[in-house]
Write an enzyme that holds these catalytic residues in place. Structure first.
Site, mmCIF file in Angstrom:
data_model
loop_
_atom_site.group_PDB
_atom_site.id
_atom_site.type_symbol
_atom_site.label_atom_id
_atom_site.label_comp_id
_atom_site.label_asym_id
_atom_site.label_seq_id
_atom_site.Cartn_x
_atom_site.Cartn_y
_atom_site.Cartn_z
ATOM 1 N N GLU A 196 0.804 -1.221 0.000
ATOM 2 C CA GLU A 196 0.000 0.000 0.000
ATOM 3 C C GLU A 196 0.838 1.272 0.000
ATOM 4 O OE1 GLU A 196 -0.815 -2.698 1.687
ATOM 5 O OE2 GLU A 196 -2.855 -3.163 1.048
ATOM 6 N N HIS A 225 -11.981 -4.547 8.737
ATOM 7 C CA HIS A 225 -12.544 -4.338 7.401
ATOM 8 C C HIS A 225 -13.820 -3.503 7.443
ATOM 9 C CE1 HIS A 225 -9.956 -7.791 6.431
ATOM 10 N NE2 HIS A 225 -10.115 -7.510 5.161
#
Lengths: 358, 326
Positions: A91, A162
């Protein structure tokens, strides 16, 4: 707008269903198609990639697979691997590479699979991209868009890593714009504006809204980043909300209308830069304010909105400002606990009744 | 080997090293006198790396630098007066005094910025390299970083990313043996930093970073390879940091015997001797030195005379205004 059986919210584990009629944004007679929020985002990407060769998409699994939620599906087939680029699971470097490309004239659109993973990229987002223009005295600009699904509440047990709503992480950093579209119409117009914007834009898509449908005009349009949208005009109480919470606000407003309460709903489509004026003007008009955000309560967006109300409308308030937010808790796994952490239409109704009764 | 380097390039690299050395000696002294605020990391002793690498680059090739970044900007063609003004925090500096020593940048020279986050530049440079690849030109992009940076996750991500995308990225490690105060044997176990490249199926070489000719030649082959679509490369330049991590660092952690021998290797003196051996006159080299000295004197005068930025500048250049074309 009459209430329909479709506008009920499920308080159980199943996904609540909201009627698209709750939010009408396209004037009758305007050529338009109904599409989902996800399709609207994809269409914005497709149109901007067609319009401008410097726009490209990168992220984990965004190629043939179409990304974790299928948002970029079919773009690979249309534009090929040179412009729809799979990356390693890295990322920080994905965002860093986007910054490097943006510095030399490209317009990358990055997808990070879940906003929860942005922690891995915070240096590149907040300490590099956000500051480069300022640090270089205006010599550089970083025109990228970072798309990230966020939020929860679908009863899907996506749990603590999440499901978060993290918009204030980014809004706390000068140099970033932070957008949270609530409808297909807004998602398309705001994403197109974000891609054309010469600054880094954090674009937070509520994952629960992907399947929500609404009318989107055929004609090319962009929406201003940094202006609130009055989703419903009212006189008794103002509800300020963003993202998925706008739907709870709209549904609550519809129910309250039957009780004779006229609700104005302000959609904070971008929490940064924050349009304090529109919030303030509405608060001055109604004198009663309820703030609704899915993010956890403490240091969340509602604190800043409340400050905008205090600064702009203190003398006009007829009741203390009330807020409805996510619980100050990591998001639990089991449905029976998870369900309790999300703000719901009932919570909004109660809050409005509270300020009305003050 | 070094004799195959064209004499004009060899002389140019000498001039670059001299300009860097002069600049760094001056800012060190000005810092001690309180003329330059903030953190100041000088490049004295490492000049051959920036000079040898950048002698292979074109104006449109991109570089990204580190907290120890003055040398890279000078080697890419930076003006000493605008740099000095920036370090002074003056409105006339390259970045209006908003960046300072650690963030100085000049995109028009392909210098995408000094960067105070160790390892961050390795990620960013990949985007510049990708853009050259995407546009189909033969541009290359170079990231400079130290031995300490090769322990960051970002560095490893970036090396892998460049390899997988076959980018024209060149990773130049200035291995000066210290991550701030921590000697390399305490922060990584590998013998040569270049061994890191093996994990990414990327060519990795180790060169004497005090020999500007060796740096030049190693970079030349990496750049040729990258320009022709051969992908990224890693170059470890073993060098010596003469001064502390930053100017306030007294280097008590460095052994006494090491402190006594730090300046035994002097890339500028060595290169001067090589040039003399190739028939360049001492007078010509002296003239290069004098030109640099004069340029520096003018730079300091310019910085001293320049105005401070207006406090209102705190609120400008945060965002690019939204274009009318939207």
């Amino acid at each position: 707008m009459a209430a329909t059986e479709r506008d009920a919210v499920s308080l159980g584990g199943a996904a609540p269903v909201m009627s698209p009629d709750l939010i009408m944004q396209v004037a009758p007679g305007t050529p338009a198609r109904e599409m989902s929020y996800q399709e609207a985002i994809r269409e914005a990407l497709r149109e901007e990639m067609t319009r401008d060769a410097s726009v490209f998409v990168m992220g984990e699994d965004v190629g043939k697979h179409g990304g974790a939620f299928g948002v970029t599906r079919t773009l690979f087939d249309q534009f090929g691997g040179a412009r729809v680029r799979n990356t390693p699971i890295s990322e920080n470097t994905i965002v860093g590479a986007a910054t490097g490309a943006a510095l030399v004239g490209m317009r990358p659109v990055i997808e990070i699979m879940f906003v929860d993973f942005s922690g891995l990229a915070m240096d590149q987002i907040c300490t590099q991209a956000a500051k480069l223009r300022f640090m270089t005295g205006g010599q550089c600009q970083v025109p990228w868009v970072l798309r990230m699904p966020q939020g929860g509440g679908a009863g899907k047990s996506t749990a603590a890593q999440h499901s978060q709503s993290l918009e204030t992480w980014f809004a706390h950093i000068p140099g970033l714009k932070v957008v949270l579209p609530s409808t297909p119409y807004d998602a398309k117009g705001l994403l197109k504006a974000a891609i054309r914007d010469n600054n880094p834009v954090i674009f937070l898509e509520h994952k629960f809204l992907y399947s929500f449908r609404g009318l989107v005009p055929d004609q090319d349009y962009v929406l201003p980043i940094g202006k609130c949208d009055v989703k419903r005009v009212g006189t008794d109480v103002t509800i300020v909300a963003s993202g998925y919470m706008v739907w709870h606000a709209m549904l609550a407003a519809q129910m309250l209308e039957r009780e004779g309460v006229s609700v104005e709903v302000i959609d904070v489509r971008a929490i940064s830069p924050l349009d304090r004026e529109t919030i303030g003007a509405s608060a001055r008009k109604t004198g009663r304010v309820v703030l609704v955000a899915e993010a956890v309560r403490d240091y969340g967006p509602t604190g800043e909105w409340a400050m905008a109300v205090t600064e702009q409308a203190f003398d006009y308030l007829r009741a203390p400002v009330v807020r409805v937010t996510g619980r100050n808790s990591p998001v639990p796994f089991a449905n029976s606990i998870e369900d309790g952490v999300w703000p719901r239409t009932d919570d909004v109704l109660q809050a409005v009744r509270q300020v009305m009764a003050y | 080997m070094n004799n195959e380097i064209p004499i004009d390039v060899a002389l140019s690299m000498y001039g670059t090293m001299v300009r860097i050395r002069r600049f760094e000696q001056a800012v060190s002294e000005l810092y001690a006198r309180g003329k330059i605020p903030g953190f100041l990391h000088t490049y004295i002793g490492e000049e051959a790396v920036a000079a040898g690498v950048c002698a292979n680059l074109r104006l449109e090739d991109k570089i990204i630098s580190t907290h120890r970044g003055h040398g890279h900007l000078i080697a890419k063609g930076g003006r000493l007066d605008l740099m000095m003004a920036e370090l002074f925090g003056k409105a006339t500096g390259y970045n209006k005094g908003k960046g300072g020593s650690m963030h100085i940048a000049e995109p028009d020279l392909g210098m995408l910025g000094a960067n105070a986050i160790v390892g961050a530049g390795a990620a960013i440079i990949n985007g510049a390299a990708f853009t050259a690849q995407y546009l189909g030109n033969d541009g290359v992009a170079v990231a400079f970083f130290g031995d300490g940076a090769t322990n960051t996750g970002t560095f490893h991500e970036a090396m892998n990313f460049a390899a997988v995308w076959n980018l024209p990225s060149i990773f130049v490690c200035e291995n000066n043996g210290y991550a701030e105060s921590t000697p390399r044997r305490q922060h990584q176990k590998i013998q040569a930093v270049a061994q890191r490249a093996v994990a990414y199926d990327m060519p990795g070489v180790t060169v004497d970073g005090n020999n500007v000719g060796a740096v030049y030649l190693a970079t030349r082959s990496a750049v040729q390879r990258a320009r022709s679509g051969g992908g990224p490369a890693f170059i470890e330049c073993q060098t010596t940091r003469w001064r502390g991590h930053h100017e306030a660092d007294q280097q008590h952690y460095r052994p006494k015997e090491e402190m006594l021998t730090i300046e035994d290797r002097d890339a500028i003196r060595d290169w001067r001797n090589e040039l003399l051996a190739r028939g360049v006159s001492a007078a010509q080299l002296d003239e290069i030195e004098q030109t640099a000295a004069q340029e520096l004197e003018n730079a300091v005068a310019f910085a001293e005379a320049s105005p401070l930025p207006d406090p209102a500048q705190a609120y400008t250049d945060i965002f690019t205004p939204v274009s009318e074309a939207l």
